[in-house]
Design an enzyme around this catalytic site. Sequence first.
Site, PDB file in Angstrom:
ATOM      1  N   TYR A   1      44.610 -24.065 -21.022  1.00 52.57           N
ATOM      2  CA  TYR A   1      45.077 -23.265 -22.130  1.00 52.57           C
ATOM      3  C   TYR A   1      45.486 -21.608 -21.921  1.00 52.57           C
ATOM      4  O   TYR A   1      45.917 -20.988 -22.762  1.00 52.57           O
ATOM      5  CB  TYR A   1      44.116 -23.657 -23.362  1.00 52.57           C
TER       6      TYR A   1
ATOM      7  N   ASP B   1      41.959 -40.477 -16.457  1.00 53.19           N
ATOM      8  CA  ASP B   1      42.648 -41.682 -16.833  1.00 53.19           C
ATOM      9  C   ASP B   1      42.006 -42.881 -17.296  1.00 53.19           C
ATOM     10  O   ASP B   1      42.012 -43.573 -18.256  1.00 53.19           O
ATOM     11  CB  ASP B   1      44.113 -41.977 -15.935  1.00 53.19           C
TER      12      ASP B   1
ATOM     13  N   ASP C   1      40.759 -31.635 -25.380  1.00 51.09           N
ATOM     14  CA  ASP C   1      41.903 -31.624 -26.481  1.00 51.09           C
ATOM     15  C   ASP C   1      42.111 -33.272 -26.791  1.00 51.09           C
ATOM     16  O   ASP C   1      42.370 -33.891 -27.675  1.00 51.09           O
ATOM     17  CB  ASP C   1      42.878 -30.841 -26.264  1.00 51.09           C
TER      18      ASP C   1
HETATM   19  C1  IPM Z   1      42.208 -28.750 -31.530  1.00 55.77           C
HETATM   20  C2  IPM Z   1      43.559 -28.223 -31.785  1.00 55.77           C
HETATM   21  C3  IPM Z   1      43.808 -26.974 -31.119  1.00 55.77           C
HETATM   22  C4  IPM Z   1      43.661 -27.245 -29.673  1.00 55.77           C
HETATM   23  C5  IPM Z   1      45.316 -26.577 -31.502  1.00 55.77           C
HETATM   24  C6  IPM Z   1      45.583 -26.391 -33.144  1.00 55.77           C
HETATM   25  C7  IPM Z   1      45.585 -25.262 -30.844  1.00 55.77           C
HETATM   26  O1  IPM Z   1      44.506 -29.422 -31.437  1.00 55.77           O
HETATM   27  O2  IPM Z   1      41.235 -27.954 -31.944  1.00 55.77           O
HETATM   28  O3  IPM Z   1      41.944 -29.709 -30.749  1.00 55.77           O
HETATM   29  O4  IPM Z   1      44.816 -27.796 -29.054  1.00 55.77           O
HETATM   30  O5  IPM Z   1      42.484 -26.826 -29.109  1.00 55.77           O
HETATM   31 MN    MN Z   2      43.167 -31.344 -30.716  1.00 56.41          MN
END
Ligand code: IPM
Ligand code: MN
Length: 368
Positions: free
Chosen positions: A140, A222, A246
């Site tokens: 990220y 996976d 995520d």
């Molecule tokens: C989460 C969401 C966020 C992320 C988005 C909205 C940026 O999907 O909190 O899981 O990817 O972290």
């Molecule tokens: Mn998410």
Amino acid sequence: MATFDLLVLPGDGIGVEVTSAAQRVLDTVGRRFKHTFRSASAAVGGVSIDNPGAPPRAETTALARKADAVLFGAVGGPKWDDAPVRPEAAILGLRKALGLFANIRPVKIFPGMEEASPVKNDRVNGVDLIIIRELTGGLYYGKPKRRWTTKAGRQGVDAMRYSEREVDRIMRTAFELARTRSRRVTSVDKANVLEVSRMWREVANDVAKDYPDVTLEHQLVDSCAMLLVTRPASFDVLVMGNMFGDILSDEAAVITGSLGMLPSASLAGLPRSGGGRRRAVRGLYEPIHGTAPDIAGQSKANPLGAILSAAFMLQYSFGLAEEAHVVNAAVEGALAEGLRTADLAPAGARAVSTEQMTDAVAAGVEAA
Ligand code: IPM
Ligand code: MN
């Protein structure tokens, strides 16, 4: 009797409805236990992109720093897909600015909810796991992060980068939490392919030496994705990087019947075990679901993810363990009464509105 300051950032879509539901439940807790929850709110995400009068991000971050905790709804929507600034930047910026590196996502199947799960009931019975997602590093935020055009066409890059320090502190979060549960940690990586994962695994093994009472196992992401469907009840604490967390947290969440139920806490330090009134760590609390633009504004949203996030806030940021317990019990009570929002109701069954579900939880808190 105590006073707490919270910053409410409803965001877009159903974020607005579910944070207001959570605030109602907090107000009820305040009356019942004689606490004052003072709240300020600010526009974030798409709404603040649309509204030229909205406070700039730095101002919102400063408000968040001053608050005892942040209650966050959700941001984003197709409307802003091509906006110059994406709504998601709001939450990503806050996580980074506040140093909220530990995202805690408990996945639990509430009694009687097995029917709502897309997975066979005997597999979901007893699911009670926690995903600990590293939240301020990895794919990220890693640099380089950019897009460019060459003669051969468009190119893009994001980097999955972790430092030993980042892995060490998220591992310690996992091990500390495991000590309050069944003392098992599963670390998730892709060490058969990625260098960053090999480093991740090495650091995990090093940290494990400080926790001889906790068992550490490693899973490749996976196969872990597969095991979450085939034997979800076998997991306890899972720890992983930002991107894997995520993805796997949405997968794990839907096993409980709906994404709408699950809360999360994003913390800037280790959650301490035990109760006590001392001020714990700084945190941001949000349901893991998104903005659900298709049902926004129709009172169909499930408020339980946001309400359970508020319970997390009571526990971790305000040190109010009993009050948190009362909210959790009220949620279980509303579900046990058979109340189901549209996302949970079996085909053909009648669904309750966001308000009706919130009323039931608030009544449960009142009666506790
Ligand atoms: C989460 C969401 C966020 C992320 C988005 C909205 C940026 O999907 O909190 O899981 O990817 O972290
Ligand atoms: Mn998410």
